[in-house]
Design a protein around this motif. Structure first.
Motif, PDB file in Angstrom:
ATOM      1  N   ALA A 135      -3.042   6.437   2.360  1.00  0.00           N
ATOM      2  CA  ALA A 135      -2.457   5.466   1.439  1.00  0.00           C
ATOM      3  C   ALA A 135      -0.934   5.580   1.419  1.00  0.00           C
ATOM      4  N   TRP A 173      -4.192  -3.368  -0.496  1.00  0.00           N
ATOM      5  CA  TRP A 173      -4.897  -4.135  -1.518  1.00  0.00           C
ATOM      6  C   TRP A 173      -6.373  -4.290  -1.201  1.00  0.00           C
ATOM      7  N   GLU A 192      -2.527   9.464  -5.581  1.00  0.00           N
ATOM      8  CA  GLU A 192      -2.702   8.034  -5.717  1.00  0.00           C
ATOM      9  C   GLU A 192      -4.172   7.631  -5.747  1.00  0.00           C
ATOM     10  N   ILE A 219      -8.373   2.509 -11.494  1.00  0.00           N
ATOM     11  CA  ILE A 219      -9.537   3.125 -10.868  1.00  0.00           C
ATOM     12  C   ILE A 219      -9.714   4.561 -11.355  1.00  0.00           C
ATOM     13  N   THR A 260      -8.187  -2.145   0.509  1.00  0.00           N
ATOM     14  CA  THR A 260      -8.796  -0.840   0.271  1.00  0.00           C
ATOM     15  C   THR A 260      -8.975  -0.582  -1.215  1.00  0.00           C
ATOM     16  N   GLN A 261      -7.995  -0.965  -2.013  1.00  0.00           N
ATOM     17  CA  GLN A 261      -8.117  -0.786  -3.457  1.00  0.00           C
ATOM     18  C   GLN A 261      -9.318  -1.552  -4.006  1.00  0.00           C
TER      19      GLN A 261
END
Length: 280
Positions: free
Chosen positions: A119, A132, A277, A1, A134-135
């Motif tokens: 996070a 996962w 992150e 990302i 949220t990602q």
């Protein structure tokens, strides 16, 4: 990302724009990484300790977010006010476009610090489903925002702010649904801190533009002077600003608890955790 913004600029705007965007990002990334790493290195072990109690988890997450938000808006708001003229003085006028996006990237750094707090807590407490999900939401929000930005530098920086804010709100809603956050208290603090960031990042440039015009050194000096005045006002209002009040209370508590015999030798305070992150 984290590579999507640079990739989108390279794909849509070409190599020259990519170099400018990369340099603007580098101006903000290093101080932001150091700032977030320090905060999270202290908070990460705490999450494991409180994970067995819903009440303690709720309090820890609420206080961590409020303190991080307060510290972030002050640090990055002040940096946003100074970074543009300072970068042009140090790097030269050919990097003006890179310096121009740095204040927007400071807003991204502040929001990303909050995203990283939650996070990091999710990782410590093994909330893998939330991580996962949220990602995935973060990826979609970033892709859509960058598509709308069309490779324009300032729009791309703004897209990073928007996508990270969406991902953070997604995590807030998830944690709030499970009753692990004092949501109203956090949102009130965010509202105050947003106003503080706007004051720090916007007022010094406006005053400097009126007083110093285009003279870079004079502009930087005026901005620094206005920030000093604003810093004094913030100090006088420290008990009314949520993150500052809570942070000062926690620091006072730590100082009162740590006697000389309790201090640990250097190197025995736990390993640092990588916390930038939100850009990984």
């Amino acid at each position: 990302i984290g590579n999507l913004p640079l990739w989108s600029v390279a794909r849509l705007a070409g190599g020259a724009a990519t170099g400018l965007f990369s340099r603007g990002y580098a101006l903000v990334w290093l101080p932001a990484y150091q700032f977030t790493s320090g905060l999270m290195g202290a908070a990460y072990p705490l999450y494991r300790e409180v994970s067995g109690s819903r009440d303690r988890t709720r309090r820890a997450l609420t206080e961590a977010l409020i303190v991080t938000s307060g510290a972030s808006v002050i640090a990055f708001g002040a940096f946003a006010a100074l970074v543009q003229p300072a970068a042009i003085i140090l790097l030269g006028a050919r990097w003006s476009a890179a310096a121009a996006i740095a204040p927007v990237l400071c807003a991204f750094a502040a929001v990303n610090s909050l995203y990283s707090v939650l996070a990091s807590a999710a990782e410590a407490m093994r909330w893998m489903r939330m991580i996962w999900t949220t990602q995935l939401a973060f990826l979609v929000a970033m892709a859509v925002s960058l598509f709308l930005a069309s490779g324009e530098l300032e729009a791309t920086a703004a897209a990073m702010v928007i996508a990270t804010a969406i991902a953070h709100v997604f995590m807030l809603l998830w944690v709030s649904r499970d009753g692990l956050l004092r949501t109203a208290e956090v949102l009130r603090a965010y509202a105050v801190h947003t106003a503080v960031f706007a004051v720090l990042a916007v007022i010094p440039p406006l005053v400097a533009q009126a007083v110093a015009g285009q003279a870079l050194i004079a502009t930087l000096a005026v901005r620094a002077a206005i920030l000093a005045v604003l810093a004094l006002l913030l100090w006088l209002l420290r008990h009314r600003i949520p993150g500052l009040r809570l942070g000062l209370l926690r620091l006072s508590s730590l100082r009162s608890q740590r006697t000389p015999g309790q201090r640990k030798p250097a190197g025995q305070n736990g390993q640092d955790q990588e916390l930038w992150e939100g850009t990984k």
